[in-house]
Scaffold this active site. Structure first.
Site, PDB file in Angstrom:
ATOM      1  N   CYS A 157       1.025   0.102   5.256  1.00 25.03           N
ATOM      2  CA  CYS A 157       0.855  -1.345   5.081  1.00 25.03           C
ATOM      3  C   CYS A 157       2.183  -1.964   4.647  1.00 25.03           C
ATOM      4  O   CYS A 157       2.676  -1.689   3.548  1.00 25.03           O
ATOM      5  CB  CYS A 157      -0.240  -1.613   4.048  1.00 25.03           C
ATOM      6  SG  CYS A 157      -0.395  -3.329   3.548  1.00 25.03           S
ATOM      7  N   CYS A 188       1.853  -4.103   1.493  1.00 30.17           N
ATOM      8  CA  CYS A 188       1.727  -3.273   0.284  1.00 30.17           C
ATOM      9  C   CYS A 188       3.092  -2.767  -0.169  1.00 30.17           C
ATOM     10  O   CYS A 188       3.403  -2.771  -1.364  1.00 30.17           O
ATOM     11  CB  CYS A 188       0.796  -2.095   0.553  1.00 30.17           C
ATOM     12  SG  CYS A 188      -0.860  -2.537   1.109  1.00 30.17           S
TER      13      CYS A 188
END
Length: 279
Positions: free
Chosen positions: A125, A128
């Site tokens: 991600c 993230c």
């Protein structure tokens, strides 16, 4: 002539005795042996240790690498491996990764009245990864807050049971209140995270033991066959109506009256009011 050759001497035209062929062959063999001692053969060094000109070959051993080079090579491999695990960088003492569903449930219960932030992330991600350094900075500034990381790729089944379907995702838990906030944010919306931290982070006196996960979440984890998680519901939280229905439906059990519905209670209340008024 043949006899002269065998005797090792031959007469020269000047009347002098020449050097015999046998002596010449001996000197030639000695020279060849000396040459063989100084010339390496195919990665081997030749060394004459036997009489009669025999040659023994000894294998050359490769020199070991210096210790500093071996250490540098190992550190380089370690650095490459660590560079790929971005979520392990900048970790603070109050940050750690969750290993299982049981670990998550126990960590929330054992946190007491401390604020706990559960960070759901995935190694692939991009949001993230970009947000992680800021979360680590906030963890450093708030050492009294516990940050728990949940790797979505390692715990997909658990995340499904907890209804986590977007990343990065955060849930805040505080003491007896249980879950106090739940949202997703990125670098662009980091203010949402800071506001939740300021709202639920200040020190305060807890009114009871930590609640942890919701009852529905614990039940969802318990029925998930992919997880090694056991949970026994608290009997005090079972509704009375459900308990009565189960006991009444049990074969051979004592008959118990079912609870009245809202309509029946309303009609009964109306009749009582009419009787009391004398109508």
């Amino acid at each position: 002539m043949a006899e002269a050759l065998c005797s090792g001497s031959v007469a020269s035209p000047c009347g002098e005795v020449g050097v015999g062929f046998a002596a010449g062959l001996v000197r030639g063999a000695a020279a060849a042996a000396a040459l063989a001692e100084s010339v390496p053969i195919g990665g081997y060094s030749s060394k004459s240790t036997f009489p009669s000109g025999r040659v023994a070959l000894t294998e050359r051993k490769a020199r070991p690498l210096p210790r500093n080079l071996e250490a540098a090579h190992g550190q380089m491999n370690l650095t490459i491996g660590k560079a790929m695990r971005w979520w392990e960088k900048c970790l603070q003492p109050n940050m750690r990764e969750i290993e299982s569903a049981q670990d998550l449930a126990d960590s929330l219960l054992n946190a007491g009245d401390k604020l706990v932030v559960v960070d759901f992330f995935s190694p692939g991600c991009g949001g993230c990864r970009a947000l992680h350094p800021k979360i680590a900075q906030l963890a450093e500034k708030n050492p009294e807050v516990l940050f728990l990381q949940v790797n979505y790729e390692k715990h997909k089944s658990m995340c499904y049971s907890l209804h986590v379907h977007v990343l990065p995702f955060f849930r805040f838990y505080r003491g007896a209140q249980g879950r106090v906030s739940s949202f997703s944010c990125t670098n662009a919306t980091i203010k949402k995270f800071k506001d939740a931290l300021a709202k639920h982070g200040p020190d305060r006196c807890g009114l009871g033991p930590a609640k942890g996960l919701e009852e529905s979440e614990l039940m969802a984890l318990a029925i998930n066959r992919d997880l090694n998680f056991t949970y026994t519901p608290n009997q005090d939280l079972v509704p009375i109506a459900d308990a009565l229905l189960k006991e009444a439906a049990a074969p051979g059990g004592p008959w118990l009256p079912l609870p009245a519905t809202a309509t029946q209670l309303f009609i009964q209340g109306s009749e009582n009011s009419l009787l009391s008024s004398g109508r």
